[in-house]
Each structure stands twice: as structure tokens, then as C-alpha cells.
Design a protein around this motif. Structure first.
Motif, PDB file in Angstrom:
ATOM      1  N   GLY A  18       0.618  -1.330   0.103  1.00  0.00           N
ATOM      2  CA  GLY A  18      -0.351  -0.432  -0.144  1.00  0.00           C
ATOM      3  C   GLY A  18       0.772   0.855   0.276  1.00  0.00           C
ATOM      4  N   GLN A  19       1.915   1.150   1.054  1.00  0.00           N
ATOM      5  CA  GLN A  19       2.808   2.299   0.952  1.00  0.00           C
ATOM      6  C   GLN A  19       2.919   2.819  -0.730  1.00  0.00           C
ATOM      7  N   GLU A  20       3.592   1.853  -1.237  1.00  0.00           N
ATOM      8  CA  GLU A  20       4.345   1.547  -2.547  1.00  0.00           C
ATOM      9  C   GLU A  20       3.088   2.749  -3.577  1.00  0.00           C
ATOM     10  N   LYS A  21       2.130   1.995  -3.209  1.00  0.00           N
ATOM     11  CA  LYS A  21       1.273   2.903  -4.322  1.00  0.00           C
ATOM     12  C   LYS A  21       0.489   4.159  -3.643  1.00  0.00           C
ATOM     13  N   ILE A  22       0.671   4.539  -2.065  1.00  0.00           N
ATOM     14  CA  ILE A  22       0.951   6.161  -2.120  1.00  0.00           C
ATOM     15  C   ILE A  22       1.795   6.391  -2.917  1.00  0.00           C
ATOM     16  N   SER A  23       2.930   5.871  -3.194  1.00  0.00           N
ATOM     17  CA  SER A  23       3.848   7.100  -3.180  1.00  0.00           C
ATOM     18  C   SER A  23       4.220   6.812  -4.949  1.00  0.00           C
ATOM     19  N   SER A  24       3.615   6.022  -5.591  1.00  0.00           N
ATOM     20  CA  SER A  24       3.093   6.375  -6.882  1.00  0.00           C
ATOM     21  C   SER A  24       1.666   7.296  -7.170  1.00  0.00           C
ATOM     22  N   LYS A  25       1.104   8.283  -6.685  1.00  0.00           N
ATOM     23  CA  LYS A  25       0.297   8.415  -6.726  1.00  0.00           C
ATOM     24  C   LYS A  25      -0.006   9.997  -6.896  1.00  0.00           C
ATOM     25  N   HIS A  26      -1.109  10.112  -7.562  1.00  0.00           N
ATOM     26  CA  HIS A  26      -0.837  12.272  -7.913  1.00  0.00           C
ATOM     27  C   HIS A  26      -2.177  12.911  -6.597  1.00  0.00           C
ATOM     28  N   VAL A  27      -2.443  13.743  -5.871  1.00  0.00           N
ATOM     29  CA  VAL A  27      -3.335  14.151  -5.209  1.00  0.00           C
ATOM     30  C   VAL A  27      -3.480  15.836  -5.454  1.00  0.00           C
ATOM     31  N   LEU A  28      -4.808  15.900  -6.337  1.00  0.00           N
ATOM     32  CA  LEU A  28      -4.534  17.483  -6.006  1.00  0.00           C
ATOM     33  C   LEU A  28      -5.573  18.135  -5.133  1.00  0.00           C
ATOM     34  N   ILE A  29      -5.215  19.149  -4.390  1.00  0.00           N
ATOM     35  CA  ILE A  29      -6.144  19.771  -3.839  1.00  0.00           C
ATOM     36  C   ILE A  29      -6.550  21.206  -3.813  1.00  0.00           C
ATOM     37  N   ILE A  30      -7.570  21.154  -3.800  1.00  0.00           N
ATOM     38  CA  ILE A  30      -8.655  21.724  -3.890  1.00  0.00           C
ATOM     39  C   ILE A  30      -8.877  23.383  -3.433  1.00  0.00           C
ATOM     40  N   GLY A  31      -7.682  24.467  -2.531  1.00  0.00           N
ATOM     41  CA  GLY A  31      -7.803  25.143  -1.436  1.00  0.00           C
ATOM     42  C   GLY A  31      -6.658  24.877  -0.900  1.00  0.00           C
ATOM     43  N   ALA A  32      -6.340  25.770  -0.221  1.00  0.00           N
ATOM     44  CA  ALA A  32      -5.507  25.417   0.674  1.00  0.00           C
ATOM     45  C   ALA A  32      -5.820  26.356   1.885  1.00  0.00           C
ATOM     46  N   GLY A  33      -6.808  26.960   2.182  1.00  0.00           N
ATOM     47  CA  GLY A  33      -7.300  26.368   3.876  1.00  0.00           C
ATOM     48  C   GLY A  33      -7.125  26.329   4.633  1.00  0.00           C
ATOM     49  N   ALA A  34      -8.777  26.330   5.641  1.00  0.00           N
ATOM     50  CA  ALA A  34      -8.856  25.331   7.201  1.00  0.00           C
ATOM     51  C   ALA A  34      -8.585  23.760   6.676  1.00  0.00           C
ATOM     52  N   LEU A  35      -9.574  23.489   5.292  1.00  0.00           N
ATOM     53  CA  LEU A  35      -9.159  21.606   4.829  1.00  0.00           C
ATOM     54  C   LEU A  35      -8.054  21.420   3.960  1.00  0.00           C
ATOM     55  N   GLY A  36      -7.298  22.442   3.294  1.00  0.00           N
ATOM     56  CA  GLY A  36      -6.612  23.206   2.254  1.00  0.00           C
ATOM     57  C   GLY A  36      -5.113  22.577   3.035  1.00  0.00           C
ATOM     58  N   SER A  37      -5.140  23.305   4.192  1.00  0.00           N
ATOM     59  CA  SER A  37      -3.568  22.880   4.269  1.00  0.00           C
ATOM     60  C   SER A  37      -3.812  22.042   6.008  1.00  0.00           C
ATOM     61  N   GLY A  38      -4.410  21.099   6.244  1.00  0.00           N
ATOM     62  CA  GLY A  38      -5.212  20.352   6.926  1.00  0.00           C
ATOM     63  C   GLY A  38      -4.518  19.122   6.101  1.00  0.00           C
ATOM     64  N   ASN A  39      -5.125  18.960   5.083  1.00  0.00           N
ATOM     65  CA  ASN A  39      -4.637  18.126   4.104  1.00  0.00           C
ATOM     66  C   ASN A  39      -3.990  17.556   3.441  1.00  0.00           C
ATOM     67  N   ALA A  40      -3.329  18.773   3.399  1.00  0.00           N
ATOM     68  CA  ALA A  40      -2.082  18.525   2.458  1.00  0.00           C
ATOM     69  C   ALA A  40      -0.669  18.380   3.637  1.00  0.00           C
ATOM     70  N   GLU A  41      -1.393  18.621   4.469  1.00  0.00           N
ATOM     71  CA  GLU A  41      -0.194  18.131   5.261  1.00  0.00           C
ATOM     72  C   GLU A  41      -0.031  17.314   5.420  1.00  0.00           C
TER      73      GLU A  41
END
Length: 339
Positions: A18-41
Motif C-alpha cells: 500500500g505504501q508503494e501505491k501511495i508513493s506512486s499517486k498524484h493528489v490534487l487539493i483545491i484550496g489551501a485554507g483550513a481544510l486544504g492546509s490540513g489535508n495537504a499536511e
């Protein structure tokens, strides 16, 4: 760092595969406010391969109570949130490819960003953008996770194209804004709970554990000790224009896009020009100083203030007109200064 993800890989549903899969994936986050900054971290610490963040705003003092990536220095520098997030995230995990974009998540921009994306995390503050995310996700068959919070309340729903109902199925039309952070405030734990729901689902999707993905719409109120989980399978509409048998993706069309937007929870209007041709910030700063404005700036934006008038101008021609929710007044200020 061989032990970096050891506690995560010890969790059986993830493991080394699963870790190998995570490290191969691309995530797009729309917004870098409260949810965005936490999700990004969380995504960065989890070791996602590539993280793209897009946000149109800059860091202000009122953000610091709940937006965990930012500092007082970011406020003083008036850094765009995307730039401040990128700076912080790179110090957390240098293995993750971070792409930060300062701008509006328009349908055109979302279509441009969709290529190669494995998951979209909604961290925005308005339903116009969410409905565009929903249509883009359906068109390009990308899973996405809706999230929202205000006061002590929050909610989350995971959308899997072709499997679950989409946001348009659930809402049918864009709802009128009710309670906002400005009118109802918000507490940090509500933000963190919404982030926890979104990122837990994100990890399930990234490791492709589809059976574990939550099929219900979750809402909670931490202050009133309420938690609700509603099954949504029957809400899927074969006639839905976003995900039905004959999709038209209505929220990607020009007539459903506004060029002026009142920002959630703030006396601020964003003005977005029809074409992003770019602005010479140095030239504009000189012009505004000549008009009597107090001007501050950095490589990304300039801030101008005189009497009760304050606005921020970005390189792409967008402007945030502060101190008003009146679209006509904001347009008048914008046109008077920028033509």
C-alpha cells in the motif's frame, strides 16, 4: 529514510504494498485554507508521490487560528497561501513532489490539472467551485472527496465516478450560502474532524482498498455531540446531467461561471478578468503610489490601501476588493484602477 513510513506500513490495510501505491499517486487539493492546509499536511506526511495545490487567496491573521501550515511571518509577508503551503510542506517531506499554483480553480484550470491525477480533495469554500470539481471528476473519472465545516459542524462525502451518486445528484442545484465562518465562526476541532474524514478516505482510495471506502454521507456537530451517517446509494440519478446516462457537465460551461465572487466568511469580493494576461506589478505599484495609495508587495502580489479602500492585486490580474460584499461597488473600484 527507511523507517519514515514504518508505523504506517505496520497498519495491515496499508502495508508495504500500500505504501508503494501511495508513493506512486498524484493528489490534487483545491484550496489551501483550513481544510486544504490540513489535508495537504496529512498527504505529505503519508508520502504521496505528487501533491498539487491551487488556491487564490493569501495568508491573513484570522487564518492562524485553524489553518495549520501558516505562521505570523506569512501574515506579515502577505504570502499567497499556495506559496506558504509549499514552503512549509517541503520542510516536512522532501520526497514528495509539491506543485503550488496561485490562482482560481476555474473549470478551464481544473481540466488542465486533471491529467494524471488519482484523487481530488475538495478544500474550497464555495459551491460554484465544488460543482465544477464534481463535473471535472465525472468527466475524467477521478474520485474526489467533498468536505466542509463551519462553527462546530462538518460533513464529508466520497464520490466515485460510475459507482456513487455525485454531488449534483445530492444537491440538484447550487445551494444558497447560509451560515459561514463570518456569521457563525468556526472552531479548530471541527476543521480537524473534517480533515480526518477526508484523509482517511483518501488513504483508502490511494491504496485501492475500494471495499473499505465509506458509501455514506457523514455529518457531525462536535459541540452538540451529534454524528449522522446517511446511506446515499438510492440518491444516484440516471438522469443527472453530471453523472447520468447522458452527461452534459453543466457546471463546466461559461454561463455557469461568475467573474465576481464574494469570498466565504469575509467582506471581500474577488474580481477575475475574462483573460489572465498578467499584470506588471512594479508598474501598477508606481501608478497606485502616485494616486496616494500606501502600497506593499512581494513577487506574487501587491496590497494597496487608502482611507477605507483596500485591495490586493495578483499577477494574473485577479483582485480582492476588501471591505465590501457589493459586487457592483467592487467592480467599480476594479475598473477605476485597472480599466
Amino acid at each position: 529514510m527507511s523507517t519514515r513510513y514504518s508505523r504506517q506500513t505496520l497498519f495491515p490495510p496499508i502495508g508495504k504494498e500500500g505504501q508503494e501505491k501511495i508513493s506512486s499517486k498524484h493528489v490534487l487539493i483545491i484550496g489551501a485554507g483550513a481544510l486544504g492546509s490540513g489535508n495537504a499536511e496529512v498527504m505529505t506526511r503519508a508520502g504521496v508521490g505528487k501533491l498539487t495545490i491551487i488556491d487564490r487567496d493569501y495568508v491573513e491573521a484570522s487564518n492562524l487560528q485553524r489553518q495549520q501550515l501558516y505562521t505570523e511571518q506569512d501574515v506579515a509577508d502577505k504570502l499567497p497561501k499556495a506559496a506558504a503551503a509549499e514552503k512549509r510542506l517541503r520542510t516536512i517531506n522532501s520526497d514528495v513532489e509539491i506543485v503550488a499554483l496561485i490562482g482560481d480553480a476555474t473549470p478551464e484550470k481544473l481540466a488542465e490539472l486533471a491529467e494524471g491525477v488519482d484523487l481530488i480533495l475538495d478544500s474550497t469554500d464555495n459551491f460554484e467551485t465544488r460543482m465544477a470539481i464534481n463535473d471535472i471528476a465525472q468527466k475524467y473519472k477521478i474520485p474526489w472527496i467533498y468536505g466542509a465545516c463551519v462553527a462546530s459542524f462538518g460533513m464529508s462525502f466520497t464520490v466515485i465516478p460510475g459507482v456513487t451518486p455525485c454531488l449534483n445528484c445530492l444537491l440538484k442545484t447550487v445551494p444558497i450560502q447560509g451560515l459561514t465562518c463570518d456569521t457563525g465562526g468556526i472552531i479548530g476541532p471541527a476543521v480537524q474532524m473534517a480533515i480526518a474524514h477526508q484523509t482517511a478516505e483518501a488513504l483508502k482510495i490511494l491504496v485501492e482498498d475500494w471495499e473499505a471506502v465509506r458509501a455514506s454521507f457523514v455529518s457531525f456537530d462536535l459541540w452538540r455531540n451529534q454524528y449522522t451517517s446517511m446511506k446515499m446509494g438510492r440518491a444516484k440519478d440516471p438522469g443527472c446531467l453530471s453523472c447520468g446516462e447522458h452527461p452534459e457537465y453543466p457546471y463546466l460551461s461559461a454561463e455557469n461561471m461568475t467573474k465576481t465572487t464574494v469570498l466565504c466568511g469575509r467582506d471581500t469580493v474577488q474580481i477575475r478578468p475574462p483573460h489572465s494576461e498578467g499584470v506588471d506589478l512594479s508598474d501598477m505599484a508606481a501608478r497606485l503610489k502616485a494616486l496616494g495609495y500606501e502600497v506593499k508587495g512581494n513577487p506574487y502580489l501587491l496590497s494597496a490601501e487608502m482611507d477605507e479602500n483596500r485591495f490586493v492585486l495578483f499577477q494574473d490580474g485577479r483582485a480582492l476588493i476588501h471591505g465590501t460584499k457589493d459586487l457592483a461597488q467592487a467592480k467599480s473600484i476594479y475598473n477605476r484602477l485597472l480599466g
